[in-house]
Design a protein around this motif. Sequence first.
Motif: not given
Length: 270
Positions: A156-161, A206-221, A249-254
């Motif tokens: 339950p820590i690793m995967f959403g409901n 703030g010093s990171i300047t490379v193109p950055t994508l941040i991804v989060v699952g809506d059920e990530d606790t 673990t969105a790469t597996v879940e979705e």
Amino acid sequence: MPIIHVNNIELYYEDSAPNDKQKPVMVFAHGLLWNTHLFDKQVEYFKASYRCITFDFRGQGQSEITKSGYDMETLTEDTLALLEALDIHKCHLLGLSMGGFVAQRVALKRPELLLSLTLLETSADPEDLKNVPQYRKLVKAIRWLGLKRVSNKVMPIMFGNTFLTDKLRKSDRKQWLTMLQGNRKGGVIKATTGVIERSGTYDQLGSITVPTLIVVGDEDTATPYSKAERMHFAIAGSKLAVIKGAGHTATVEEPEQVNRVINTFLADCV
């Protein structure tokens, strides 16, 4: 078996196109308790257009269990040494959870190596103090009982409901539970301790300047949306994507959602 000696350890890695110097490179760094398989669906999706490299951190998967070196700084050095050994001068770096802790440090230390940075289900902060006692108790339980006995508490820590309750994905859950239980105890204890005791990187984002994508699952606790948003506001020009129906673990879940979001992001990086 693809084993490479770097930074005084033996690391297991997989390379989808080792002899192709024309394709842009994607490097994937996995999360705690997992291995290269965490990105199977991403490699399958992207390998036609990219050279995809995955690897197991020390003590996990098929890489060597060492006596020490599980702090995030050493894992960063392992990653940089791997890139050097494989003659990778530029890459798109993707890190999930613990892999994201490392990916941030690579971006801060060697930004010239990165074409882009993708941070999935991760945080720039130290471990939340409220979680530390729970995780230390987990480490103690693993030491005395083994991971198999406590794996149902880890899932339950690793995967959403959504993933955990979907009747159609029973075989998927069994596959990942079996993989979780297959971890080697000594490596897991050391790796988990390294994550618990990590320092934060937030003040440096703030010093990171490379193109950055941040991804989060809506059920990530484990690393909820607030952690992702905090990084998004700290990294100028970063993009933030929420994966519906996914936990830590969105790469597996979705995988389809994740692949689509990453593909769109990479297209904008060209």
